[in-house]
Design a protein around this motif. Sequence first.
Motif, PDB file in Angstrom:
ATOM      1  N   ALA A 144       0.813  -1.388  -0.228  1.00  0.00           N
ATOM      2  CA  ALA A 144       0.158  -0.380   0.161  1.00  0.00           C
ATOM      3  C   ALA A 144       0.989   1.164  -0.426  1.00  0.00           C
ATOM      4  O   ALA A 144       0.516   2.270  -0.744  1.00  0.00           O
ATOM      5  CB  ALA A 144      -1.190  -0.435   0.928  1.00  0.00           C
ATOM      6  N   ILE A 145       2.419   1.130   0.640  1.00  0.00           N
ATOM      7  CA  ILE A 145       2.753   2.111   0.466  1.00  0.00           C
ATOM      8  C   ILE A 145       3.931   1.436   0.356  1.00  0.00           C
ATOM      9  O   ILE A 145       4.953   0.612   0.371  1.00  0.00           O
ATOM     10  CB  ILE A 145       3.035   2.776   2.109  1.00  0.00           C
ATOM     11  CG1 ILE A 145       3.659   2.283   3.054  1.00  0.00           C
ATOM     12  CG2 ILE A 145       1.766   3.469   2.915  1.00  0.00           C
ATOM     13  CD1 ILE A 145       3.954   3.143   4.016  1.00  0.00           C
ATOM     14  N   ARG A 146       4.575   3.024  -0.258  1.00  0.00           N
ATOM     15  CA  ARG A 146       6.685   2.432  -0.301  1.00  0.00           C
ATOM     16  C   ARG A 146       7.130   2.288   0.797  1.00  0.00           C
ATOM     17  O   ARG A 146       7.127   2.132   1.299  1.00  0.00           O
ATOM     18  CB  ARG A 146       6.515   2.995  -1.863  1.00  0.00           C
ATOM     19  CG  ARG A 146       6.195   3.372  -3.362  1.00  0.00           C
ATOM     20  CD  ARG A 146       7.046   3.671  -3.992  1.00  0.00           C
ATOM     21  NE  ARG A 146       6.104   5.077  -4.974  1.00  0.00           N
ATOM     22  CZ  ARG A 146       6.422   5.309  -5.473  1.00  0.00           C
ATOM     23  NH1 ARG A 146       7.021   6.068  -5.800  1.00  0.00           N
ATOM     24  NH2 ARG A 146       4.793   5.869  -6.317  1.00  0.00           N
ATOM     25  N   THR A 147       8.034   2.635   0.371  1.00  0.00           N
ATOM     26  CA  THR A 147       9.215   2.885   1.342  1.00  0.00           C
ATOM     27  C   THR A 147       9.364   3.002   2.856  1.00  0.00           C
ATOM     28  O   THR A 147       9.221   4.393   2.045  1.00  0.00           O
ATOM     29  CB  THR A 147      11.240   2.453   0.443  1.00  0.00           C
ATOM     30  OG1 THR A 147      11.397   2.198   0.137  1.00  0.00           O
ATOM     31  CG2 THR A 147      11.989   2.609   1.928  1.00  0.00           C
ATOM     32  N   VAL A 148       9.273   2.495   4.255  1.00  0.00           N
ATOM     33  CA  VAL A 148       8.810   3.726   5.334  1.00  0.00           C
ATOM     34  C   VAL A 148      10.639   4.280   5.282  1.00  0.00           C
ATOM     35  O   VAL A 148      11.862   2.970   5.966  1.00  0.00           O
ATOM     36  CB  VAL A 148       9.271   2.895   5.640  1.00  0.00           C
ATOM     37  CG1 VAL A 148       8.340   4.497   7.808  1.00  0.00           C
ATOM     38  CG2 VAL A 148       6.664   2.704   5.692  1.00  0.00           C
ATOM     39  N   THR A 149      10.665   5.430   5.327  1.00  0.00           N
ATOM     40  CA  THR A 149      12.313   5.871   6.282  1.00  0.00           C
ATOM     41  C   THR A 149      12.466   6.680   6.737  1.00  0.00           C
ATOM     42  O   THR A 149      11.234   7.529   7.190  1.00  0.00           O
ATOM     43  CB  THR A 149      13.272   6.001   4.759  1.00  0.00           C
ATOM     44  OG1 THR A 149      12.688   7.716   3.757  1.00  0.00           O
ATOM     45  CG2 THR A 149      13.399   5.570   3.786  1.00  0.00           C
ATOM     46  N   MET A 150      13.336   6.858   7.944  1.00  0.00           N
ATOM     47  CA  MET A 150      13.507   7.308   8.463  1.00  0.00           C
ATOM     48  C   MET A 150      14.146   9.246   7.633  1.00  0.00           C
ATOM     49  O   MET A 150      15.075   8.995   7.689  1.00  0.00           O
ATOM     50  CB  MET A 150      14.242   7.373  10.117  1.00  0.00           C
ATOM     51  CG  MET A 150      14.186   5.884  10.407  1.00  0.00           C
ATOM     52  SD  MET A 150      12.373   6.774  11.308  1.00  0.00           S
ATOM     53  CE  MET A 150      13.264   7.874  12.857  1.00  0.00           C
ATOM     54  N   GLY A 151      13.632  10.462   8.458  1.00  0.00           N
ATOM     55  CA  GLY A 151      14.006  11.700   7.780  1.00  0.00           C
ATOM     56  C   GLY A 151      15.676  12.473   9.163  1.00  0.00           C
ATOM     57  O   GLY A 151      15.435  11.277   9.413  1.00  0.00           O
TER      58      GLY A 151
END
Length: 150
Positions: A107-114
């Motif tokens: 449902a969403i692409r990559t989850v990254t830390m900002g």
Amino acid sequence: MTAIFNPTGPAPAPVPTRPLPGPTPTPAVAGPVGPVLELPGTPAAALVPVTRAGRPVGAFVVAGGRVRYRRLADPDRLVAAAAGAFAVAALVATVGVVATARRRPPAIRTVTMGPGGWVSLRGAPLPPLRPDRRPWWARALRARRLVVDR
């Protein structure tokens, strides 16, 4: 019916010869156990092959006063086991490929830390809006509910 004439005259009929009666050798019946084979070496040893349906299945080894049975590997069973293992591996690989192909995209692409520790969801669609249960005039006036803290 056609008659065949011999131009030289009548031919004498051959006299049938019968074999002389005598001891007739009886053929040896091929049994499941073959002939004893003497093996060369200092400890006397003998090998007695065992067959089943004309195929060797094992052998009795007589050595040092002991009799041991040694089974032979059946090549048909080895080929059948290898074919079965290959079929199972092919089935598992096929199921894996089909399952991967039918899987829905995330449902969403990559989850990254900002950089500040915040979570970045790049390419994520906006969440669906909550249903607005206010009356039409409250939506038209952009009125908000008054919540009193106690």
